[in-house]
Design a protein around this motif. Structure first.
Motif, PDB file in Angstrom:
ATOM      1  N   SER A 124       0.854  -1.199   0.000  1.00 40.90           N
ATOM      2  CA  SER A 124       0.000   0.000   0.000  1.00 40.90           C
ATOM      3  C   SER A 124       0.878   1.234   0.000  1.00 40.90           C
ATOM      4  O   SER A 124       1.965   1.222   0.592  1.00 40.90           O
ATOM      5  N   PHE A 125       0.405   2.286  -0.651  1.00 42.25           N
ATOM      6  CA  PHE A 125       1.164   3.542  -0.614  1.00 42.25           C
ATOM      7  C   PHE A 125       0.201   4.700  -0.448  1.00 42.25           C
ATOM      8  O   PHE A 125      -0.958   4.645  -0.854  1.00 42.25           O
ATOM      9  N   GLN A 126       0.710   5.730   0.207  1.00 43.15           N
ATOM     10  CA  GLN A 126      -0.106   6.930   0.397  1.00 43.15           C
ATOM     11  C   GLN A 126       0.747   8.172   0.162  1.00 43.15           C
ATOM     12  O   GLN A 126       1.616   8.506   0.967  1.00 43.15           O
ATOM     13  N   PRO A 127       0.531   8.877  -0.958  1.00 45.77           N
ATOM     14  CA  PRO A 127       1.251  10.136  -1.188  1.00 45.77           C
ATOM     15  C   PRO A 127       0.739  11.211  -0.233  1.00 45.77           C
ATOM     16  O   PRO A 127      -0.330  11.042   0.379  1.00 45.77           O
ATOM     17  N   GLU A 128       1.473  12.319  -0.135  1.00 46.11           N
ATOM     18  CA  GLU A 128       1.160  13.349   0.863  1.00 46.11           C
ATOM     19  C   GLU A 128      -0.265  13.885   0.719  1.00 46.11           C
ATOM     20  O   GLU A 128      -0.912  14.214   1.704  1.00 46.11           O
ATOM     21  N   ASN A 129      -0.756  13.974  -0.509  1.00 45.52           N
ATOM     22  CA  ASN A 129      -2.074  14.595  -0.659  1.00 45.52           C
ATOM     23  C   ASN A 129      -3.083  13.656  -1.305  1.00 45.52           C
ATOM     24  O   ASN A 129      -4.041  14.084  -1.928  1.00 45.52           O
ATOM     25  N   GLY A 130      -2.860  12.340  -1.135  1.00 44.27           N
ATOM     26  CA  GLY A 130      -3.784  11.388  -1.757  1.00 44.27           C
ATOM     27  C   GLY A 130      -4.252  10.358  -0.751  1.00 44.27           C
ATOM     28  O   GLY A 130      -3.742  10.293   0.368  1.00 44.27           O
ATOM     29  N   ARG A 131      -5.202   9.530  -1.196  1.00 39.96           N
ATOM     30  CA  ARG A 131      -5.663   8.478  -0.294  1.00 39.96           C
ATOM     31  C   ARG A 131      -4.770   7.242  -0.473  1.00 39.96           C
ATOM     32  O   ARG A 131      -4.023   7.138  -1.453  1.00 39.96           O
ATOM     33  N   GLU A 132      -4.886   6.312   0.479  1.00 39.35           N
ATOM     34  CA  GLU A 132      -4.075   5.096   0.404  1.00 39.35           C
ATOM     35  C   GLU A 132      -4.539   4.221  -0.748  1.00 39.35           C
ATOM     36  O   GLU A 132      -5.738   4.063  -0.961  1.00 39.35           O
ATOM     37  N   LYS A 133      -3.580   3.677  -1.491  1.00 35.38           N
ATOM     38  CA  LYS A 133      -3.908   2.768  -2.589  1.00 35.38           C
ATOM     39  C   LYS A 133      -3.034   1.524  -2.503  1.00 35.38           C
ATOM     40  O   LYS A 133      -1.957   1.556  -1.900  1.00 35.38           O
ATOM     41  N   LYS A 134      -3.498   0.462  -3.123  1.00 38.36           N
ATOM     42  CA  LYS A 134      -2.725  -0.790  -3.116  1.00 38.36           C
ATOM     43  C   LYS A 134      -1.907  -0.919  -4.398  1.00 38.36           C
ATOM     44  O   LYS A 134      -2.296  -0.391  -5.433  1.00 38.36           O
ATOM     45  N   PHE A 135      -0.804  -1.654  -4.301  1.00 36.46           N
ATOM     46  CA  PHE A 135      -0.114  -2.085  -5.530  1.00 36.46           C
ATOM     47  C   PHE A 135       0.120  -3.583  -5.460  1.00 36.46           C
ATOM     48  O   PHE A 135       0.398  -4.132  -4.400  1.00 36.46           O
TER      49      PHE A 135
END
Ligand SMILES: Nc1ncnc2c1ncn2[C@@H]1O[C@H](COP(=O)(O)OP(=O)(O)OP(=O)(O)O)[C@@H](O)[C@H]1O
Length: 302
Positions: A124-135
């Motif tokens: 999972s990753f979460q950029p500073e201004n985005g929601r958490e997403k899976k890879f």
């Protein structure tokens, strides 16, 4: 009931052919199923979001490429339901990374005859201004993301895919990306420490080794619930980076002094200014990003 999500355009139409072969099988005709086709980017995720709430669905089967599986994993919220994959894309790194060796018919038969018993842990990753997403495969910032961006935007892509020369566009894009790329200074925070690294060309965190259509880019990555495997390429000349990508084909890049490989439980990346990222081939921009491995498994059949 089985839910089939098919991207007919994946692999430049290969997924459609795979589906048509499965459609002819008696076992396809005999099972209770709902088959839905994606028509545009984002459909895989929205179909998965809608059907996650349907308690009749006992198994999801994705026929497409890594991008379609990525979308479905991001939309599906009922973790008790397995999500199996029948590769029909051009890269199919997820299938390679999870050790799928069967042809589509065998894979289909296996999925519907046996309970899904293989756990897979997404990242999972979460950029500073985005929601958490899976890879499902990997996330990368730097030269791989720049290459993916150029390749996705290229008008040559459809053309070369049509001529079954899809890998050539990646090579052309890679050369363009190398010529334009400005190495970055980054700060990595992981395993209780902070590391400053200068002149970075690429940082990738992976769930398994494969990326870019069957290349073992992050060779030490394994399917497991604990660690993500990280590759950092830094302090390298433009000439040597081309050599490095040649060495990736043979899995020899790990021996270069400019390549660092390590494991993290979780990691935060900070870059001095916004850069491109790619997660399973989907691109965007970020400056700070928190990355981890999901603790909860999704079950697949292979
Ligand atoms: N009907 C469609 N037409 C065009 N694009 C689609 C359609 N359905 C889904 N898509 C988009 O196509 C993207 C690429 O598909 P996918 O990754 O499955 O195939 P691929 O690129 O051929 O395979 P791979 O990622 O394994 O190389 C997906 O991320 C999805 O957003």
């Amino acid at each position: 009931m089985y839910l089939l999500i098919v991207n007919p355009n994946a692999g430049n139409g290969h997924a459609k052919k795979v589906f048509e072969r499965i459609q002819k099988m008696a076992s396809y005709q005999n099972i209770e199923r709902k088959t839905l086709f994606t028509n545009q980017p984002g459909d895989g995720q929205s179909i998965a979001e809608t059907y996650s709430k349907n308690e009749l669905i006992k198994h999801v089967i994705v026929i497409g490429g890594d991008g379609t599986m990525h979308e479905v994993m991001n939309g599906w919220s009922n973790q008790a339901v397995p999500i199996s994959f029948i590769p029909g894309g051009s890269g199919n790194d997820f299938a390679k990374g999870t050790g799928q060796r069967n042809n589509a018919e065998k894979q289909w038969q296996n999925i519907i005859s046996n309970p899904a018993k293989h756990p897979f842990w997404n990242g999972s990753f979460q950029p500073e201004n985005g929601r958490e997403k899976k890879f499902i495969n990997s996330i990368g910032i730097g030269i791989d993301a720049a290459t993916t961006e150029i390749s996705n935007q290229s008008r040559l892509k459809g053309w070369l895919n049509h001529l079954r020369l899809g890998k050539l566009i990646y090579l052309i894009a890679l050369i363009q990306a190398i010529l334009r790329f400005q190495p970055m200074n980054i700060r990595l925070m992981y395993n209780g420490m902070t590391k400053h690294i200068e002149n970075v060309w690429m940082v990738s965190a992976a769930n398994h080794p494969y990326c870019g259509g069957g290349l073992k880019v992050v060779p030490h990555a394994t399917v497991n619930p604990n660690d993500l495997s990280v590759l950092v390429i830094h302090q390298i000349s433009k000439k040597k980076i081309l050599l490095l990508f040649l060495l990736v084909i043979f899995g020899l890049h790990r021996y270069l002094k400019e390549v660092e490989l390590f494991q993290v439980k979780e990691m935060t990346i900070e870059v001095e200014s916004p850069v491109s990222y790619q997660a399973d081939g989907e691109t965007g921009r970020l400056q700070t990003c928190y990355i981890k491995r999901d603790k909860q498994a999704v079950y697949i059949n292979k």
